[in-house]
Design an enzyme around this catalytic site. Structure first.
Site, PDB file in Angstrom:
ATOM      1  N   ASP A 430       0.864  -1.176   0.000  1.00 11.91           N
ATOM      2  CA  ASP A 430       0.000   0.000   0.000  1.00 11.91           C
ATOM      3  C   ASP A 430       0.907   1.234   0.000  1.00 11.91           C
ATOM      4  O   ASP A 430       2.109   1.135   0.269  1.00 11.91           O
ATOM      5  CB  ASP A 430      -0.874  -0.035   1.256  1.00 11.91           C
ATOM      6  CG  ASP A 430      -1.722   1.214   1.416  1.00 11.91           C
ATOM      7  OD1 ASP A 430      -2.276   1.683   0.417  1.00 11.91           O
ATOM      8  OD2 ASP A 430      -1.800   1.723   2.547  1.00 11.91           O
ATOM      9  N   ASP A 870      -1.333  -0.685   6.103  1.00 15.02           N
ATOM     10  CA  ASP A 870      -1.589  -0.157   7.450  1.00 15.02           C
ATOM     11  C   ASP A 870      -3.054   0.068   7.751  1.00 15.02           C
ATOM     12  O   ASP A 870      -3.416   0.347   8.890  1.00 15.02           O
ATOM     13  CB  ASP A 870      -0.851   1.178   7.631  1.00 15.02           C
ATOM     14  CG  ASP A 870      -1.533   2.307   6.885  1.00 15.02           C
ATOM     15  OD1 ASP A 870      -1.894   2.111   5.706  1.00 15.02           O
ATOM     16  OD2 ASP A 870      -1.706   3.388   7.470  1.00 15.02           O
ATOM     17  N   ASP A 874      -6.592  -2.642   3.590  1.00 14.40           N
ATOM     18  CA  ASP A 874      -5.505  -3.543   3.203  1.00 14.40           C
ATOM     19  C   ASP A 874      -5.690  -4.940   3.774  1.00 14.40           C
ATOM     20  O   ASP A 874      -4.871  -5.823   3.497  1.00 14.40           O
ATOM     21  CB  ASP A 874      -4.151  -2.985   3.677  1.00 14.40           C
ATOM     22  CG  ASP A 874      -3.856  -1.609   3.113  1.00 14.40           C
ATOM     23  OD1 ASP A 874      -4.128  -1.400   1.920  1.00 14.40           O
ATOM     24  OD2 ASP A 874      -3.369  -0.744   3.867  1.00 14.40           O
TER      25      ASP A 874
END
Length: 1200
Positions: A430, A870, A874
């Site tokens: 990410d 985080d 995700d």
């Protein structure tokens, strides 16, 4: 009390609907529309839990059990879990057979090792479950006040609660079940909730009960209270709740705004009253407590195959032996005389009866299967579990992965995947909060077609460095070139979240600008359209803001710094201090909040409908450019061209942008909208969200453009260096982000993911043909054309790669194109293109697309994937990957709770993989290979002795020698290797990152290496057996002239084996510690101690080992000479092979060891030789980046 509560409420109140865990609505939105089929059958009779109607529902009680076992099921269930492992089941079968006459050894010697291994694991399971039981009891026995039915409340245990109970929860208490909030100590039934136990977030959420129940603030009010709730069935979605409450003949919609979840805590509120809706295992937190996806490492899967291979070998040897034994037994009787008279066929009617040779062969087969069971390492699984747990402790305690600022160490949440960390081929990351800090700073904006803000971003600095010149910023208005020095660029803002510099609109100067009215509307929108809580410090009276996202906080702070200070909020109003454009004075304005249309990843926008003090109705909207520009009215596009240009410039600078727009509403239009939205929210059906979306679509249109915001999310410290080092290690890195393509590309350059002169393959649908179809064509036609267009671009990309001449490529694809690229008939072609590129960036990716891309990469190339993120969006990606790494950042802890390993900063990934990953991979690989080596060395001597005795089923060793070999005489050194061994130190792991490729290419656990260790075991057994047999055969062993028997030969061979396998361990170790010295030498000493003490026991216990060492072996010089000679002869081939390998074809770690030994590790020339020796030209990874860099230098040389 109420007055004090009102005062606190004014400081912290927010729109509660938006603060019911909205951070992760995006990733659950799709599931919400599928809840339970019909999914809305739950009926609750509030304050009537014992009514016949309630009893007939048979809902679960509130007792929660998280244990795996009960007292009654522990033994059978835990045994079942243990014997699901094939090896354990095999040893169970041989243990049972040991109680029959077929056994070549005593039953106790066969059962004790199995009981030791199984017992150790069961004790571990039992202790863990006992701890869970204690926690369950502690929770179930908590007390909460429950309505008795007469207007009074008594304390009852949580486990006794029933559906429909009215409970009173007081400040700092946990909610005992899922409740519908009825009222609180505040007049308007609001309360503050901390959800740390649910999502890890520490910021408080605000919930609010229905207005119709808000007056029930005293206990006696509930006497006679009755309500009827119909709502969704139990489900795992924390972020949705759909239902209605019937009260006094009227129906009221229920939403997450009224839902209080079990295990969240009441904060800053004296008390609340709530009705129990879901209990026990029906509560949402328990519904979410299912085990994460089971993940097994590639090495563990391969180990299973080795176990099956060993089974095949055992069966094969047993079969060969039984056939030979059957034939020999059949031919034993000649002329009525037995050749092998010592087998005493008269005492056994079956085992050695020549007349029934086939039956004897079958029995011999079963005996041989038991005897050869020592080929299978019984302690392998337990030893690996112990080693992995200890490895995880070292990861957790690594000071170099400890983030002191946030007091967050690395944390291995599972130990099953330690070695997998050393085999990662592809990282899928990410961006926001993972590569960046997720700490937003308002730095630029575009208002009324004019760009404001002169800050310089990290991406712009990186662009300047790439171009090799000074960074120049040109102001749109003044045409003044300003060259920023390093000091000016890195100067930190004095206000967190605000790094904006432009005197044209700061300090109230905006009133003199040409479009001052637009500027006023722009910053007023920022001050009003949000979900932020203002907090007043009682000492300093300064206002701080608590926001669910750093973007929101940055917008509100920017509005304040530019003269529009948001300072108070109630449930229905927002108060702002702003500069009046007419009078030039600061005034306080009150905006009545009528509706909030919340943000999610599907809508990509947020709106509020407010009423100004003069009665004017406004819809204020902010959102992503790709959804906002299409919602503008014809008359609202005055600044569209300039704003688009500015947005593209901001994206080039790596900034996150939002478009701001508004529209005025007339009362009639708003009245119709409000009725429809209320009706949609009152719907109790699976399509409730789509109904709400349909209504909002009709109001969020014909907007008037105001401008765009640009906030910077700075890269985390060390990200470029970390990515560069991982690339040097040959790891491919993909970035999956929701950002615009331009932003993602420039962030890629800033973080070293992309290199100058790296050719880019860009796949998107921004082609004239597709754009014209989108304006006029139908959906099916657009979809077909888009899919064909994406496929064409993928094929063109593969053609470019084919004729690239070794050039490095980067693939960049947007979300729309990715949706088609992931179709079943295209995805494998897309994957072929992607894995051939040095870097891949997927822009505008949704959470679902992130998970699908991860699944494609994992299944497509069969290599290890690691996902790192985080946020809640995700979670799917982390669970889909072979290894999920969660960043414990500022977006809550949902990613961490769904991960396998948690770290605080992206840069720690370098040490996690290159150091701990490499070490764990090497240790586990060598440990498993060594386990099979030592067992083959031991087990094959049994087969050779069997052959020597014409397969008479007589073991070469005493029963307890057999049983304790794996437990005491050879197990501790291998565990020490698995925990402490290092081929190279951490410093050299990082200095020579290509060492990591040994794991990616599985060099240390390839079939070649595994079979090599097995071959080492076979020839070691051959050398030991034949040298011992030849040295002892047909000669006097001691001064009495006695020839050696089975006990002497077996004792001598066993001594040689103990020495050989432990010294072989010493030769295999690269890094000796005191512990390794102790366990290796103590294992040998323990053998001598055991044979001495065991031999002193009565002969009925020690059997053939009675005084064999003290009276036969120890006094004999030949015993010691044979031991020395055999051990040296057995280890010499391995020693010679290792020396030749190190001299003529060293492995990469061997070259680094040579550098260290020669003291050349700081010599750049020697280091480059070692680095280049292992590099093969490729279009991916480090070498591709290196070539791109070299070409860039060569191209720039003529210019210089």
């Amino acid at each position: 009390m109420v007055g004090g509560g009102t005062k606190r409420r004014r400081r912290r109140l927010q729109l509660s609907k938006l603060y019911t865990l909205t951070c992760a609505q995006a990733c659950f939105k799709q599931d919400h529309s599928q809840i339970g089929g019909p999914g809305f059958s739950r009926v609750v009779y509030c304050n009537e839990p014992d009514s016949p109607e309630a009893d007939s529902r048979n809902y679960s009680d509130n007792y929660v059990r998280t244990t795996k076992y009960t007292l009654a099921t522990f033994l059978p269930k835990s045994l079942f879990e243990q014997f699901r492992r094939v090896a354990n089941f095999y040893f169970l079968v041989t243990g049972v057979l040991a109680f029959t006459p077929l056994a070549p050894y005593t039953a106790s010697s066969a059962i004790v090792p199995l009981l030791f291994v199984i017992g150790a694991t069961m004790v571990k399971e039992g202790v863990e479950d006992w701890r869970r039981q204690k926690q369950d009891n502690e929770v179930n026995n908590r007390k909460v006040k429950v309505h008795r039915g007469d207007g009074s409340f008594d304390a009852k245990e949580w486990k006794t609660l029933s559906i429909g109970d009215i409970v009173k929860v007081e400040k700092n208490e946990f909610f005992p079940a899922d409740l519908v909030l009825l009222s609180s100590s505040y007049e308007d039934a609001i309360c503050y909730v901390e959800t740390m136990n649910l999502d890890g977030e520490t910021n408080l959420k605000v919930k609010q009960g229905l207005e119709v129940t808000s007056s029930l603030r005293d206990e006696f009010n509930f006497k006679g209270f009755e309500a009827f709730v119909k709502c969704e069935d139990p489900n795992a979605n924390l972020y949705s709740f759909v239902g209605t409450m019937e009260l006094k003949g009227a129906k009221y919609p229920l939403s997450p705004q009224q839902l209080l979840l079990r295990d969240s805590k009441l904060r800053n509120t004296d008390f609340i009253f709530g009705a129990v809706i879901f209990t026990g295992h029906d509560t949402k937190v328990i519904q979410n407590s299912t085990d994460p996806p089971s993940k097994r490492s590639m090495i563990e899967k391969k180990m299973d195959k080795i176990i099956y291979l060993m089974f095949f070998m055992v069966i094969t040897m047993a079969f060969i032996g039984s056939v030979i034994f059957g034939v020999t037994t059949r031919d034993d009787l000649k002329d009525g005389v037995m050749k092998r008279w010592y087998l005493r066929p008269d005492s056994s009617s079956i085992f050695f009866d020549p007349k029934r040779a086939p039956v004897a062969a079958i029995y011999h087969f079963l005996t041989a299967v038991m005897l050869y069971s020592y080929f299978i390492p019984i302690s392998l699984y337990v030893s690996i579990e112990i080693v992995k747990v200890l490895q995880s402790i070292f990861i957790n305690q690594d000071i170099h992965m400890y983030y002191e600022e946030a007091d967050k160490p690395a944390r291995a949440r599972t130990s099953n995947l330690n070695e997998e960390l050393g085999q990662v081929d592809t990282i899928l990351s990410d961006k926001t909060g993972t590569l960046t800090c997720n700490s937003m700073e308002f730095i630029k904006c575009s208002v009324a077609g004019t760009a404001y803000g002169r800050g310089v971003t990290e991406v712009e600095m990186a662009m300047g460095r790439r171009k090799g010149g000074p960074l120049v910023f040109q102001s749109d208005e003044n045409d003044i070139d300003m060259e920023y020095s390093k000091e000016a660029i890195t100067e930190e803002s004095t206000v967190k979240g605000f790094n904006f510099r432009d005197e044209r609109i700061m300090n109230g100067n905006w009133v003199t600008e040409t479009h001052a009215d637009v500027i006023q509307k722009f910053f007023r929108l920022l001050a009003v359209c949000h979900t932020v809580i203002p907090e007043v410090d009682e000492d300093t009276e300064k206002i701080s803001y608590e926001a669910e996202s750093p973007d929101e906080a940055a917008f509100v702070i920017a509005a304040r710094e530019l003269g529009f200070e948001f300072f108070n909020r109630t449930q229905t109003t927002i108060s702002v201090r702003e500069l009046d454009l007419v009078s030039g004075k600061r005034v306080e304005r009150l905006y009545k909040v009528l509706n909030v249309l919340e943000f999610n990843s599907t809508r990509k926008r947020m709106s509020v409908i407010v009423q100004e003090e003069d009665g004017k109705l406004l819809l204020l909207c902010k959102g992503a450019d790709n959804v906002m520009f299409e919602r503008l009215s014809k008359n609202g596009r005055e600044f569209e061209e300039e704003t688009r240009d500015h947005v593209n410039e901001y994206a080039d600078a790596g900034l996150r942008t939002l478009i701001l727009a508004y529209r005025e509403l007339d009362e009639k239009e708003y009245k119709v909208f409000n009725e429809r939205i209320s009706e949609a929210k009152s719907s109790v059906s699976a399509d409730r969200e789509s109904l709400i979306e349909e209504v909002t679509e009709k109001i969020e249109k014909d907007l008037i453009l105001l401008g765009a915001t640009a906030v910077e999310d700075k890269l985390q410290n060390g990200v470029p260096d970390c990515i560069d080092k991982l690339a040097q290690a040959g790891i491919k890195i993909w970035v999956l982000t929701g950002d615009k393509m331009e932003t993602a590309i420039n962030i890629g350059f800033a973080c070293s993911l992309l290199r100058q002169d790296m050719k880019q393959i860009i796949i998107n649908l921004e082609t004239p043909e597709i754009q014209s179809l989108e304006k006029t064509g139908e959906k099916d036609v657009i979809a077909k054309a888009s899919k064909e267009n994406v496929l064409s671009q993928i094929i063109n990309g593969k053609t470019q790669l084919k004729y690239s001449g070794g050039n490095a490529f980067a693939l960049i694809i947007d979300g729309k194109s990715l949706a088609y690229a992931l179709d079943d008939d295209i995805k494998h072609i897309f994957l072929e293109l992607a894995v051939s590129c040095a870097s891949v960036i997927c822009c505008r990716s949704s959470p679902k697309q992130k998970a699908l891309v991860t699944r494609l990469v994992k299944s497509g190339n069969g290599k290890t994937t690691l996902a790192i993120g985080d946020g809640a969006n995700d979670v799917g990606m982390l669970q889909e990957a072979d290894i999920g790494v969660g960043i414990s950042g500022v977006e809550g802890m949902q990613a961490v709770m769904s991960s396998d390993i948690a770290i605080a900063q992206f840069r720690y990934l370098e040490r996690l993989l290159l150091v701990h990953g490499h070490w764990c991979y090497r240790r586990i690989s060598t440990m498993i290979c060594y386990f099979f080596y030592k067992n083959i060395t031991f087990g094959f001597t049994l087969f050779l002795y069997e052959t020597y005795t014409t397969f008479s089923s007589t073991p070469a060793y005493n029963d307890w020698f057999l049983s304790l070999y794996n437990v005491f005489f050879s197990s501790l050194p291998v565990i020490a290797l698995g925990v402490f061994d290092q081929d190279v130190s951490a410093r050299y792991c990082l200095k020579f990152p290509l060492l990591y490729q040994e794991g990616v290419q599985n060099v240390l656990f390839s079939w070649r290496r595994i079979l090599g260790w097995m071959f080492n075991g076979f020839y070691s057994a051959v050398i030991i057996f034949f040298l011992c047999k030849s040295s002892l055969q047909s000669q006097a062993f001691n001064h009495d002239g006695k020839t050696p028997g089975r006990e002497i030969l077996g004792g001598t061979m066993y001594t040689c084996i103990v020495w050989v396998v432990n010294l072989q361990m010493a030769l295999a170790i690269s890094y000796f510690t005191l512990i390794q010295h102790i366990v290796i030498w103590s294992s040998i000493v323990v053998w001598y101690f055991f044979i001495t003490v065991y031999g002193e026991l009565p002969s009925r216990i020690s059997t053939g080992a009675y005084k064999v060492f003290v009276e036969a072996l120890a006094p004999s010089l030949s015993y010691w000479l044979i031991t020395l000679f055999v051990v040296v002869a057995t280890l010499m081939p391995y020693f010679i092979y290792s020396a030749l390998q190190m001299s003529f074809f060293p492995m990469y770690h061997g070259m680094i060891q040579w550098l260290r030994y020669e003291g050349q590790c700081n010599d750049p020339e020697y280091c480059d030789i070692v680095r280049q020796r292992s590099i093969r030209p490729t279009t991916v990874g480090f070498t591709a980046r290196l070539e791109a860099k070299k070409r860039s230098v060569r191209i720039s040389e003529p210019a210089s």
